[in-house]
Design a protein around this motif. Structure first.
Motif, PDB file in Angstrom:
ATOM      1  N   TRP A  65      21.937 -34.329  12.631  1.00  0.00           N
ATOM      2  CA  TRP A  65      21.414 -35.833  13.356  1.00  0.00           C
ATOM      3  C   TRP A  65      22.112 -36.708  12.233  1.00  0.00           C
ATOM      4  CZ3 TRP A  65      18.832 -39.315  10.250  1.00  0.00           C
ATOM      5  CH2 TRP A  65      18.184 -38.760   9.267  1.00  0.00           C
ATOM      6  N   GLY A  66      22.075 -36.606  11.088  1.00  0.00           N
ATOM      7  CA  GLY A  66      22.606 -37.509  10.006  1.00  0.00           C
ATOM      8  C   GLY A  66      23.996 -37.496   9.603  1.00  0.00           C
ATOM      9  N   ARG A  67      24.333 -37.972   8.408  1.00  0.00           N
ATOM     10  CA  ARG A  67      25.711 -37.861   7.954  1.00  0.00           C
ATOM     11  C   ARG A  67      25.977 -36.296   7.561  1.00  0.00           C
ATOM     12  NH1 ARG A  67      28.489 -38.507   2.840  1.00  0.00           N
ATOM     13  NH2 ARG A  67      26.342 -38.733   1.779  1.00  0.00           N
ATOM     14  N   GLU A  68      27.261 -36.036   8.038  1.00  0.00           N
ATOM     15  CA  GLU A  68      27.790 -34.844   7.855  1.00  0.00           C
ATOM     16  C   GLU A  68      28.146 -34.536   6.317  1.00  0.00           C
ATOM     17  OE1 GLU A  68      30.396 -32.323  10.743  1.00  0.00           O
ATOM     18  OE2 GLU A  68      31.959 -33.220   9.237  1.00  0.00           O
ATOM     19  N   PRO A  69      27.563 -33.521   5.734  1.00  0.00           N
ATOM     20  CA  PRO A  69      27.919 -33.155   4.196  1.00  0.00           C
ATOM     21  C   PRO A  69      29.341 -32.877   4.167  1.00  0.00           C
ATOM     22  CG  PRO A  69      26.562 -31.276   5.049  1.00  0.00           C
ATOM     23  CD  PRO A  69      26.605 -32.612   6.023  1.00  0.00           C
ATOM     24  N   HIS A  70      29.932 -32.986   2.923  1.00  0.00           N
ATOM     25  CA  HIS A  70      31.347 -32.734   2.841  1.00  0.00           C
ATOM     26  C   HIS A  70      31.850 -31.202   2.961  1.00  0.00           C
ATOM     27  CE1 HIS A  70      35.417 -32.946   1.297  1.00  0.00           C
ATOM     28  NE2 HIS A  70      35.171 -31.939   0.516  1.00  0.00           N
ATOM     29  N   PHE A  71      31.058 -30.353   2.130  1.00  0.00           N
ATOM     30  CA  PHE A  71      31.349 -28.926   2.304  1.00  0.00           C
ATOM     31  C   PHE A  71      30.918 -28.086   3.434  1.00  0.00           C
ATOM     32  CE2 PHE A  71      31.449 -30.255  -2.167  1.00  0.00           C
ATOM     33  CZ  PHE A  71      32.871 -30.044  -2.422  1.00  0.00           C
ATOM     34  N   ALA A  72      31.731 -27.335   4.170  1.00  0.00           N
ATOM     35  CA  ALA A  72      31.289 -26.575   5.196  1.00  0.00           C
ATOM     36  C   ALA A  72      30.364 -25.291   4.879  1.00  0.00           C
ATOM     37  CB  ALA A  72      32.604 -26.071   5.945  1.00  0.00           C
ATOM     38  N   SER A  73      30.547 -25.064   3.521  1.00  0.00           N
ATOM     39  CA  SER A  73      29.842 -23.894   2.864  1.00  0.00           C
ATOM     40  C   SER A  73      29.473 -24.167   1.556  1.00  0.00           C
ATOM     41  CB  SER A  73      30.735 -22.524   3.274  1.00  0.00           C
ATOM     42  OG  SER A  73      29.898 -21.378   2.863  1.00  0.00           O
ATOM     43  N   VAL A  74      28.387 -23.740   1.301  1.00  0.00           N
ATOM     44  CA  VAL A  74      27.804 -23.587   0.030  1.00  0.00           C
ATOM     45  C   VAL A  74      27.492 -22.459  -0.571  1.00  0.00           C
ATOM     46  CG1 VAL A  74      26.363 -24.874  -1.736  1.00  0.00           C
ATOM     47  CG2 VAL A  74      27.502 -26.344  -0.081  1.00  0.00           C
ATOM     48  N   VAL A  75      27.926 -21.944  -1.688  1.00  0.00           N
ATOM     49  CA  VAL A  75      27.286 -20.584  -2.261  1.00  0.00           C
ATOM     50  C   VAL A  75      26.473 -20.665  -3.416  1.00  0.00           C
ATOM     51  CG1 VAL A  75      27.914 -18.223  -2.812  1.00  0.00           C
ATOM     52  CG2 VAL A  75      29.332 -19.219  -1.117  1.00  0.00           C
ATOM     53  N   LEU A  76      25.309 -20.346  -3.373  1.00  0.00           N
ATOM     54  CA  LEU A  76      24.585 -20.468  -4.536  1.00  0.00           C
ATOM     55  C   LEU A  76      24.542 -19.013  -5.374  1.00  0.00           C
ATOM     56  CD1 LEU A  76      21.532 -22.418  -3.021  1.00  0.00           C
ATOM     57  CD2 LEU A  76      23.426 -23.380  -4.259  1.00  0.00           C
ATOM     58  N   LYS A  77      25.002 -18.867  -6.313  1.00  0.00           N
ATOM     59  CA  LYS A  77      25.634 -17.519  -6.895  1.00  0.00           C
ATOM     60  C   LYS A  77      24.687 -17.677  -8.222  1.00  0.00           C
ATOM     61  CE  LYS A  77      28.882 -14.173  -8.288  1.00  0.00           C
ATOM     62  NZ  LYS A  77      28.231 -13.193  -7.495  1.00  0.00           N
ATOM     63  N   TYR A  78      23.855 -16.314  -8.096  1.00  0.00           N
ATOM     64  CA  TYR A  78      22.888 -16.324  -9.153  1.00  0.00           C
ATOM     65  C   TYR A  78      23.282 -15.177 -10.365  1.00  0.00           C
ATOM     66  CZ  TYR A  78      19.985 -18.558  -5.901  1.00  0.00           C
ATOM     67  OH  TYR A  78      19.399 -19.591  -5.162  1.00  0.00           O
ATOM     68  N   PHE A  79      23.034 -15.672 -11.676  1.00  0.00           N
ATOM     69  CA  PHE A  79      23.458 -14.947 -12.782  1.00  0.00           C
ATOM     70  C   PHE A  79      22.281 -14.791 -13.802  1.00  0.00           C
ATOM     71  CE2 PHE A  79      27.168 -17.199 -11.293  1.00  0.00           C
ATOM     72  CZ  PHE A  79      28.202 -16.135 -11.334  1.00  0.00           C
ATOM     73  N   LYS A  80      22.068 -13.364 -14.028  1.00  0.00           N
ATOM     74  CA  LYS A  80      21.236 -12.953 -14.977  1.00  0.00           C
ATOM     75  C   LYS A  80      21.649 -13.249 -16.496  1.00  0.00           C
ATOM     76  CE  LYS A  80      18.564  -9.545 -12.310  1.00  0.00           C
ATOM     77  NZ  LYS A  80      17.480 -10.570 -12.178  1.00  0.00           N
ATOM     78  N   ASP A  81      23.004 -13.152 -16.493  1.00  0.00           N
ATOM     79  CA  ASP A  81      23.656 -13.458 -18.020  1.00  0.00           C
ATOM     80  C   ASP A  81      24.190 -14.617 -17.995  1.00  0.00           C
ATOM     81  OD1 ASP A  81      25.376 -13.401 -20.283  1.00  0.00           O
ATOM     82  OD2 ASP A  81      26.329 -11.411 -20.011  1.00  0.00           O
ATOM     83  N   PRO A  82      23.806 -15.582 -18.985  1.00  0.00           N
ATOM     84  CA  PRO A  82      24.440 -16.915 -18.881  1.00  0.00           C
ATOM     85  C   PRO A  82      25.855 -16.974 -19.243  1.00  0.00           C
ATOM     86  CG  PRO A  82      23.018 -16.706 -20.800  1.00  0.00           C
ATOM     87  CD  PRO A  82      22.795 -15.503 -19.750  1.00  0.00           C
TER      88      PRO A  82
END
Length: 506
Positions: free
Chosen positions: A217-234
């Motif tokens: 319904w609102g303003r479309e975000p720029h990115f079609a896909s966002v990957v949240l990638k998790y790391f145990k080792d900084p």
């Protein structure tokens, strides 16, 4: 506007398809070849703590709302980067003269990702469900609600039992998330919201992929896909940015490694503030630290400046309380318990707890493990005996420490906004702090004028400090590193959400 947006999306889709056919470089339903960070219109963000599941109505921890709030789920109101309350699914609202009834005018064309329209009945369902079905300590933030009325599909009235300065602010957090009446059966794996993204894929132990959805319904975000990638080792997260596997380090876990990015023109470094108080939690309910002199001894034994320089590259701010500088009632309490090893030794002897071993139980999070060894060393230099162990985060730490309070000390970053009331105002919280005077100050702050709110919350924060209910090691900075063309990253991280809706690429 909806017609124009759909037409634009259609043209873009056709153009992308033609480009793929001409270049023979992509196939239907797949991301472009190459690194994940450069796969078409995809953004990949590196983070430290993965959610245990996707249901923040029954599961503690900040990782779930970080990923889903404002992105998959939306609220009637939301926080902007300056901590101001802005419209969300409510385009406007008003408050009655007696400060007890809120009237919300809702947007007309929002739909959930399961196709159901969002109406005032869903808002009523969501607010009432907090007290009936939620199991988190935050559910108490809805106790002030007396009744909720769906006046029409686009008008909602919420009547409080008494005036509350805090309630509307809480509606910007996870307790204010709007749920579909037909979409709550599988929240742990299949969240259903009105937001611009849906959860497309969750590779446990690795990543969550959010996909932009049609019909938002609102303003479309720029990115079609966002990957949240998790790391145990900084260090692995840092290397992932350097090698192009990710585009953004969302939570920099090795501040002393910033030099690798600060002078490199390929990257931008963002440094601001957060709500994240790194707390040396002290068990007020059982064990050696039930004794107030023993807790005071702990506070005097900690050299906070040396600690933050050693374990967090000197990047944290010393605040001495559970209130960050972005809140109106902040006051600098760092001098309430100045570093004094001799005084710590004296208080420890007076407490009668000398010789007893303190269990310092740490979550497997970089800041906790890095700072835990410094805390252990400083306490031992003041005469304490300390046994340190690590608990896998989130599952083991949440069960052992947060739920069962089986610990004497721990270290955790409380990143939820305005969480002094939640952590210390509930005597069943894992801190087990039980002070009627403190709770009375919280009540006075909530019901009084804005001026009285500030005065009372300052008094409450000072009382916590005097009681040595915990020790506040430092305030986490907002440290982000990103490819130089990523735009919209927040300087200050003041909400529970990693809000993806304003991010873009220049």
């Amino acid at each position: 506007m909806r017609h124009d947006r759909r037409l634009t999306r259609h043209i873009r889709t056709v153009a992308a398809t033609l480009a793929c056919l001409l270049l023979a470089a992509c196939s239907a339903g797949s991301l472009a070849t190459g690194s994940a960070a450069n796969a078409g219109n995809t953004l990949t963000i590196g983070l430290a703590a993965e959610p245990a599941n996707l249901d923040f109505t029954k599961t503690e921890g900040a990782a779930i709302p970080q990923a889903l709030l404002y992105n998959v789920y939306e609220n009637l109101v939301k926080l902007d980067q300056s901590a101001k309350i802005r419209p969300g699914l409510a385009r406007s609202w008003s408050l009655s003269k007696d400060r007890k009834t809120y009237t919300f005018e809702l947007v007309k064309d929002a739909r959930f990702s399961n196709g159901a329209p969002f109406t005032a009945e869903d808002a009523k369902f969501s607010i009432e469900r907090v007290t009936s079905d939620w199991t988190l300590v935050q559910k108490s933030q809805m106790d002030v609600v007396d009744r909720v009325q769906a006046v029409s599909p686009t008008e909602l009235k919420v009547t409080l039992k008494r005036p509350s300065n805090d309630w509307l602010y809480r509606m910007t957090t996870r307790v204010g998330a709007m749920f579909s009446r037909t979409g709550v059966s599988k929240l742990a794996t299949e969240p259903v919201g009105t937001g611009p993204y849906v959860v497309k894929r969750w590779n446990r132990g690795d990543s969550i992929t959010l996909a932009r959805r049609d019909g938002y319904w609102g303003r479309e975000p720029h990115f079609a896909s966002v990957v949240l990638k998790y790391f145990k080792d900084p260090t692995a997260m840092n290397n992932a940015l350097l090698t192009g596997t990710i585009n953004v380090i969302g939570t920099m876990q090795t501040p002393d490694a910033l030099y690798r990015f600060e002078n490199n023109p390929k990257y931008k470094v963002i440094e601001g503030t957060t709500n994240g108080e790194v707390v040396l939690s002290l068990n007020n309910g059982s064990g050696p630290l039930r004794n107030p002199k023993a807790r005071q001894a702990v506070r005097y034994a900690i050299d906070h400046k040396a600690l933050v320089d050693t374990c967090w590259g000197g990047r944290g701010k010393l605040i001495g309380s559970m209130v960050p500088p972005t809140d109106p009632w902040y006051q600098d309490l760092t001098n309430e318990y100045p570093y004094d090893r001799d005084k710590a030794r004296k208080l420890l002897e007076e407490s009668g707890q000398a010789g007893r071993t303190l269990r310092l139980r740490l979550p497997t999070l970089p800041y906790a493990t890095a700072c835990g060894t410094v805390v252990k060393s400083q306490l031992e230099q003041a005469g304490f005996k300390v046994k340190l162990d690590q608990l896998e985060f989130p599952a083991a730490w949440l069960t052992t420490v947060f739920k069962n309070a089986d610990y004497d000390m721990s270290i955790i970053g409380h990143v939820e906004p305005r969480d002094m009331q939640t952590v210390f105002g509930n005597k069943t919280s894992y801190i087990r702090y039980d002070n009627p005077e403190f709770r009375a100050l919280l009540m006075k702050a909530d019901q009084g004028t804005p001026e009285e709110q500030i005065t009372s919350l300052r008094a409450a924060a000072r009382l916590l400090s005097e009681d040595a209910a915990a020790d506040w090691l430092f305030l986490l900075p907002n440290l982000m590193v990103a490819d130089k063309d990523i735009t919209g990253l927040p300087v200050n991280n003041v909400s529970e959400s990693l809000d993806l809706t304003g991010l873009g690429r220049s």
